[in-house]
Design a protein around this motif. Structure first.
Motif, PDB file in Angstrom:
ATOM      1  N   PRO A   1      54.353  30.606  27.480  1.00 34.08           N
ATOM      2  CA  PRO A   1      54.451  30.935  28.910  1.00 34.08           C
ATOM      3  C   PRO A   1      54.133  32.405  29.205  1.00 34.08           C
ATOM      4  N   LYS A   2      54.504  33.298  28.311  1.00 36.62           N
ATOM      5  CA  LYS A   2      54.205  34.722  28.499  1.00 36.62           C
ATOM      6  C   LYS A   2      52.701  34.959  28.420  1.00 36.62           C
ATOM      7  N   TRP A   3      52.030  34.326  27.449  1.00 31.05           N
ATOM      8  CA  TRP A   3      50.575  34.475  27.324  1.00 31.05           C
ATOM      9  C   TRP A   3      49.886  33.976  28.600  1.00 31.05           C
ATOM     10  N   TYR A   4      50.377  32.852  29.118  1.00 33.48           N
ATOM     11  CA  TYR A   4      49.831  32.318  30.363  1.00 33.48           C
ATOM     12  C   TYR A   4      50.018  33.321  31.501  1.00 33.48           C
ATOM     13  N   GLU A   5      51.219  33.859  31.648  1.00 32.70           N
ATOM     14  CA  GLU A   5      51.507  34.793  32.748  1.00 32.70           C
ATOM     15  C   GLU A   5      50.616  36.027  32.695  1.00 32.70           C
ATOM     16  N   ILE A   6      50.337  36.527  31.507  1.00 31.35           N
ATOM     17  CA  ILE A   6      49.457  37.698  31.364  1.00 31.35           C
ATOM     18  C   ILE A   6      48.075  37.397  31.936  1.00 31.35           C
ATOM     19  N   GLU A   7      47.495  36.267  31.557  1.00 30.47           N
ATOM     20  CA  GLU A   7      46.163  35.911  32.057  1.00 30.47           C
ATOM     21  C   GLU A   7      46.192  35.558  33.537  1.00 30.47           C
ATOM     22  N   LYS A   8      47.255  34.906  33.969  1.00 28.53           N
ATOM     23  CA  LYS A   8      47.393  34.564  35.385  1.00 28.53           C
ATOM     24  C   LYS A   8      47.362  35.842  36.226  1.00 28.53           C
ATOM     25  N   GLU A   9      48.095  36.866  35.786  1.00 26.92           N
ATOM     26  CA  GLU A   9      48.121  38.135  36.514  1.00 26.92           C
ATOM     27  C   GLU A   9      46.740  38.777  36.576  1.00 26.92           C
ATOM     28  N   LYS A  10      46.017  38.749  35.455  1.00 34.18           N
ATOM     29  CA  LYS A  10      44.668  39.319  35.432  1.00 34.18           C
ATOM     30  C   LYS A  10      43.749  38.587  36.404  1.00 34.18           C
ATOM     31  N   LEU A  11      43.856  37.265  36.422  1.00 39.29           N
ATOM     32  CA  LEU A  11      43.025  36.473  37.337  1.00 39.29           C
ATOM     33  C   LEU A  11      43.387  36.781  38.792  1.00 39.29           C
ATOM     34  N   ALA A  12      44.678  36.843  39.080  1.00 36.64           N
ATOM     35  CA  ALA A  12      45.123  37.122  40.445  1.00 36.64           C
ATOM     36  C   ALA A  12      44.660  38.509  40.899  1.00 36.64           C
ATOM     37  N   GLU A  13      44.705  39.479  40.011  1.00 35.73           N
ATOM     38  CA  GLU A  13      44.252  40.836  40.351  1.00 35.73           C
ATOM     39  C   GLU A  13      42.749  40.879  40.624  1.00 35.73           C
ATOM     40  N   ASN A  14      41.975  40.134  39.831  1.00 30.92           N
ATOM     41  CA  ASN A  14      40.519  40.159  39.959  1.00 30.92           C
ATOM     42  C   ASN A  14      39.987  39.257  41.070  1.00 30.92           C
ATOM     43  N   PHE A  15      40.803  38.333  41.517  1.00 33.87           N
ATOM     44  CA  PHE A  15      40.402  37.425  42.598  1.00 33.87           C
ATOM     45  C   PHE A  15      41.435  37.506  43.720  1.00 33.87           C
ATOM     46  N   ASN A  16      41.672  38.705  44.213  1.00 33.80           N
ATOM     47  CA  ASN A  16      42.686  38.900  45.245  1.00 33.80           C
ATOM     48  C   ASN A  16      42.091  38.814  46.652  1.00 33.80           C
ATOM     49  N   ASP A  17      41.003  38.064  46.770  1.00 35.32           N
ATOM     50  CA  ASP A  17      40.279  37.960  48.035  1.00 35.32           C
ATOM     51  C   ASP A  17      40.432  36.595  48.701  1.00 35.32           C
TER      52      ASP A  17
ATOM     53  N   LYS B   1      32.831  36.363  33.705  1.00 33.80           N
ATOM     54  CA  LYS B   1      32.108  36.880  32.534  1.00 33.80           C
ATOM     55  C   LYS B   1      32.426  38.348  32.317  1.00 33.80           C
ATOM     56  N   SER B   2      32.561  39.127  33.401  1.00 36.44           N
ATOM     57  CA  SER B   2      32.905  40.545  33.257  1.00 36.44           C
ATOM     58  C   SER B   2      34.327  40.720  32.719  1.00 36.44           C
ATOM     59  N   MET B   3      35.157  39.678  32.843  1.00 37.55           N
ATOM     60  CA  MET B   3      36.520  39.696  32.311  1.00 37.55           C
ATOM     61  C   MET B   3      36.572  39.122  30.887  1.00 37.55           C
ATOM     62  N   GLN B   4      35.411  38.947  30.266  1.00 35.65           N
ATOM     63  CA  GLN B   4      35.280  38.453  28.893  1.00 35.65           C
ATOM     64  C   GLN B   4      35.529  36.958  28.735  1.00 35.65           C
ATOM     65  N   TRP B   5      35.468  36.196  29.830  1.00 35.78           N
ATOM     66  CA  TRP B   5      35.523  34.745  29.733  1.00 35.78           C
ATOM     67  C   TRP B   5      34.119  34.249  29.414  1.00 35.78           C
ATOM     68  N   ILE B   6      34.021  33.272  28.519  1.00 36.78           N
ATOM     69  CA  ILE B   6      32.736  32.685  28.125  1.00 36.78           C
ATOM     70  C   ILE B   6      32.629  31.301  28.762  1.00 36.78           C
ATOM     71  N   LEU B   7      31.558  31.074  29.518  1.00 37.65           N
ATOM     72  CA  LEU B   7      31.346  29.781  30.159  1.00 37.65           C
ATOM     73  C   LEU B   7      30.989  28.747  29.095  1.00 37.65           C
ATOM     74  N   MET B   8      31.840  27.713  28.964  1.00 36.41           N
ATOM     75  CA  MET B   8      31.619  26.651  27.977  1.00 36.41           C
ATOM     76  C   MET B   8      30.799  25.515  28.572  1.00 36.41           C
ATOM     77  N   ASN B   9      31.172  25.089  29.777  1.00 38.42           N
ATOM     78  CA  ASN B   9      30.406  24.029  30.430  1.00 38.42           C
ATOM     79  C   ASN B   9      30.603  24.079  31.936  1.00 38.42           C
TER      80      ASN B   9
END
Length: 193
Positions: A29-45, A88-96
């Motif tokens: 759950p902690k690992w999830y929360e870390i990524e969730k926060e990063k996503l929320a910060e980068n997509f705060n629009d 992609k700029s956040m180091q996510w790799i598009l799989m499909n």
């Protein structure tokens, strides 16, 4: 020198990234929360409608692949190429990526040319809807007996398909579909947007 992931065949990738099942880790759950926060910060629009921890790592106590699955639901008027570029700029790799019958993108983090990193993630980007994965997760949390049956099924399939991720996933589908439908009947419009 190891090949880059993009140079590997599907069979080589399956060999490098076999199905691994581990006991539940209280850090998930902690690992999830870390990524969730990063996503929320980068997509705060207003792009994100809902972010959820799905998959077996979201179910306390269950045996799982040590992969944090995140469902990021977006609004239907979102510019997809902008989302793709930002992820992609956040180091996510598009799989499909599929547009039909429904829009779905899957990204990953934690896959290296030497094998799995310490933390592995799958990000599922979809338009907001009442997705089965949300219902299935809730049902297994509420019904430990069914969660144990699911864990037993995964152990059997891992032995059978350790180096074939598609077969492993496909053979779980009937179980997942059955209990997702039961959960939808039980929970009704819980995830309706």
């Amino acid at each position: 020198m190891a090949k880059e992931l993009s140079e590997m065949t599907l069979e080589e990738l399956w060999e490098l990234f076999p199905i691994i099942l581990k006991e539940y880790n209280t850090e998930y759950p902690k690992w999830y929360e870390i990524e969730k926060e990063k996503l929320a910060e980068n997509f705060n629009d207003g792009t994100i409608v809902r972010i959820s921890h799905i998959g077996s790592t979201a179910i306390p106590g269950i045996l799982s692949k040590p992969t944090i699955d995140i469902l990021m639901e977006i609004s239907s008027d979102t510019n997809i190429s902008q989302i793709t570029d930002r992820l992609k700029s956040m180091q996510w790799i598009l799989m499909n990526f599929t547009e039909e019958p429904v829009f779905k993108q899957t990204y990953n983090k934690g896959y290296t040319k030497y094998g799995f990193d310490e933390k592995v993630y799958h990000l599922h980007v979809r338009y907001a809807d009442a997705w089965s994965e949300l219902y299935f997760r809730d049902y297994l949390i509420e019904c430990p007996k069914i969660a144990r049956e699911y864990a037993d099924l995964k152990k059997q399939l891992k032995e059978k398909h350790e180096h074939n991720r598609d077969a492993y996933t496909n053979e779980k589908e009937e179980f997942v579909r059955k209990y997702s439908e039961i959960a939808k009947q039980k929970y009704g419009d819980r995830y309706k947007i």
